[in-house]
Design a protein around this motif. Sequence first.
Motif, mmCIF file in Angstrom:
data_model
loop_
_atom_site.group_PDB
_atom_site.id
_atom_site.type_symbol
_atom_site.label_atom_id
_atom_site.label_comp_id
_atom_site.label_asym_id
_atom_site.label_seq_id
_atom_site.Cartn_x
_atom_site.Cartn_y
_atom_site.Cartn_z
ATOM 1 N N ARG A 61 0.852 -1.306 0.076
ATOM 2 C CA ARG A 61 -0.042 -0.020 0.089
ATOM 3 C C ARG A 61 0.816 1.218 0.014
ATOM 4 N N GLY A 62 0.245 2.298 -0.465
ATOM 5 C CA GLY A 62 0.929 3.591 -0.547
ATOM 6 C C GLY A 62 2.130 3.711 -1.410
ATOM 7 N N ARG A 63 2.166 3.045 -2.598
ATOM 8 C CA ARG A 63 3.328 3.202 -3.575
ATOM 9 C C ARG A 63 3.285 4.472 -4.181
ATOM 10 N N GLU A 64 2.266 5.236 -3.969
ATOM 11 C CA GLU A 64 2.208 6.788 -4.486
ATOM 12 C C GLU A 64 3.272 7.843 -3.653
ATOM 13 N N CYS A 177 13.108 10.487 3.398
ATOM 14 C CA CYS A 177 12.897 9.438 4.008
ATOM 15 C C CYS A 177 11.588 8.820 3.775
ATOM 16 N N VAL A 178 11.123 7.668 3.214
ATOM 17 C CA VAL A 178 10.078 7.158 3.404
ATOM 18 C C VAL A 178 9.769 6.342 4.451
ATOM 19 N N LEU A 205 4.496 5.071 3.858
ATOM 20 C CA LEU A 205 4.030 6.097 4.205
ATOM 21 C C LEU A 205 4.470 7.497 3.786
ATOM 22 N N PRO A 206 3.911 8.596 3.956
ATOM 23 C CA PRO A 206 4.186 9.716 3.427
ATOM 24 C C PRO A 206 5.822 10.109 3.846
#
Length: 250
Positions: A61-64, A177-178, A205-206
């Motif tokens: 999830r959150g690949r964007e 940093c992701v 995550l953002p």
Amino acid sequence: MTVIRSILFNVAFYVNITVLAFAGLPTLLMKRGAVQDLARLWARNSLWLLDKICGLKVEFRGRENLPRGACIIAAKHQSALETFALTTQMDDFTFVLKRELMAIPFFGWYLKGAGQIGIERARRGQALAELTRQVSVAIDERRQVFIFPEGTRTLPGAAPDYKAGVAHLCAATGAVCVPVALNSGLFWPRQGFLRRRGRVVIQFLPPIAADVDKHKFMRLLQSRIEAATEELIAEAIVANPSLSSELATV
């Protein structure tokens, strides 16, 4: 059935890695990308085996939230699963890992061939300086650098113990940093061979900017990862209450 499936998976898992380790030897004479392609093949095979034998799927999830090109990815670490699953999501990956792993025959050769970064944690100050140099080179090459900020695998629900090295690396390199949250330890325990049916979720995550004050950076990193991880753990336990047996006990 969980025991039988787990035994079958573990046999297939090690057969897969053994066959690819021998068949892939020519890639060690090629560029880094060839070794990484082999690693991704191993990872995808392993995820397929997990799904078909154990009924354990992996969802990203959150690949964007992943930037294009260079970044530092700070991931929660609960099992061996994420160490290979994450490679399937990256174009040019680099893991920060213990240098002793590079001394293992075959496995260590491939780590070196894929351009991974080994550190001697016992050297502390010297290790950080060398790590910073190597990570800076990787970021300049627009690679994705993985680091586990707690330094080792932790049980789901255990008290966090984040190290400040990741904040230093982001400040020194200027890379974003992701953070990464996950619930893998419920299904693939840190110890033992059981692989439980269900759905592992790995969530990007953002990102956190490199110019954030180091203390604020660490507070943001820990709070984001821990909050999201708690949500993923709760989500999995609602679907299968028996998974609560894998939670850390005080």
